[in-house]
Write a protein that holds these residues in place. Structure first.
Motif, PDB file in Angstrom:
ATOM      1  N   SER A  96       0.797  -1.118   0.013  1.00  0.00           N
ATOM      2  CA  SER A  96       0.030  -0.164   0.085  1.00  0.00           C
ATOM      3  C   SER A  96       0.814   1.369  -0.083  1.00  0.00           C
ATOM      4  CB  SER A  96      -0.921  -0.132   1.128  1.00  0.00           C
ATOM      5  OG  SER A  96      -1.710   1.277   1.537  1.00  0.00           O
ATOM      6  N   ARG A  99       2.420   1.731  -3.318  1.00  0.00           N
ATOM      7  CA  ARG A  99       1.322   2.347  -4.355  1.00  0.00           C
ATOM      8  C   ARG A  99       1.055   3.782  -4.103  1.00  0.00           C
ATOM      9  NH1 ARG A  99      -1.538  -2.843  -3.137  1.00  0.00           N
ATOM     10  NH2 ARG A  99      -2.705  -1.630  -1.555  1.00  0.00           N
ATOM     11  N   SER A 100       1.190   4.087  -2.866  1.00  0.00           N
ATOM     12  CA  SER A 100       0.648   5.574  -2.865  1.00  0.00           C
ATOM     13  C   SER A 100       2.045   6.328  -3.139  1.00  0.00           C
ATOM     14  CB  SER A 100       0.520   5.848  -1.166  1.00  0.00           C
ATOM     15  OG  SER A 100       1.498   5.407  -0.250  1.00  0.00           O
ATOM     16  N   LYS A 102       4.152   5.584  -5.433  1.00  0.00           N
ATOM     17  CA  LYS A 102       4.259   5.735  -6.891  1.00  0.00           C
ATOM     18  C   LYS A 102       2.990   6.761  -7.228  1.00  0.00           C
ATOM     19  CE  LYS A 102       5.832   1.083  -8.053  1.00  0.00           C
ATOM     20  NZ  LYS A 102       5.234  -0.273  -8.400  1.00  0.00           N
ATOM     21  N   LYS A 103       1.938   6.953  -6.627  1.00  0.00           N
ATOM     22  CA  LYS A 103       0.794   8.024  -7.169  1.00  0.00           C
ATOM     23  C   LYS A 103       1.629   9.442  -6.947  1.00  0.00           C
ATOM     24  CE  LYS A 103      -3.637   5.995  -6.058  1.00  0.00           C
ATOM     25  NZ  LYS A 103      -4.685   6.357  -5.351  1.00  0.00           N
TER      26      LYS A 103
END
Length: 121
Positions: A96, A99-100, A102-103
């Protein structure tokens, strides 16, 4: 005399001769045998636990106090593991975070400790 008694004793019994043809193994035959051991409560047992269970049943005795307590703790832990969400793991949290990251297009994370009193303004 002994032979006559044996004939009288075993003479009336029929003997099973068995099959007259030889047993042939089928080509490509693979045995697929799987034994599942299940106790009275429906829990799956391994071979060692199943042997203990059958042994206790046969001898009419149960497991000792410490073993009962250990088994109770084991079943409690299994119940907790089943209740725990599959996403509530360290690996899922790490995924998680990545993923954040990479955002936001961040290449690294910096951890900052915030004092509780400073955060409330």
């Amino acid at each position: 005399m002994q032979a006559e008694r044996d004939d009288e004793k075993f003479g009336c019994r029929e003997r099973y001769g068995g099959p007259t043809s030889d047993f042939t193994v089928k080509e490509g035959y693979k045995q697929n045998v799987k034994l599942d051991y299940i106790d009275d409560d429906g829990h799956v047992l391994n071979a060692k636990e199943a042997f203990r269970y059958v042994s206790h049943e046969f001898h009419g005795k149960g497991p000792g106090k410490n073993k009962v307590e250990k088994q109770r703790k084991k079943t409690e832990q299994e119940g907790l593991m089943k209740q725990m969400s599959s996403t509530d793991t360290h690996l899922e949290r790490l995924a998680s975070c990545s993923r954040s990251r990479k955002k936001c297009s961040l290449h690294s994370w910096s951890l900052v400790a915030v004092n509780k009193h400073e955060a409330t303004i």
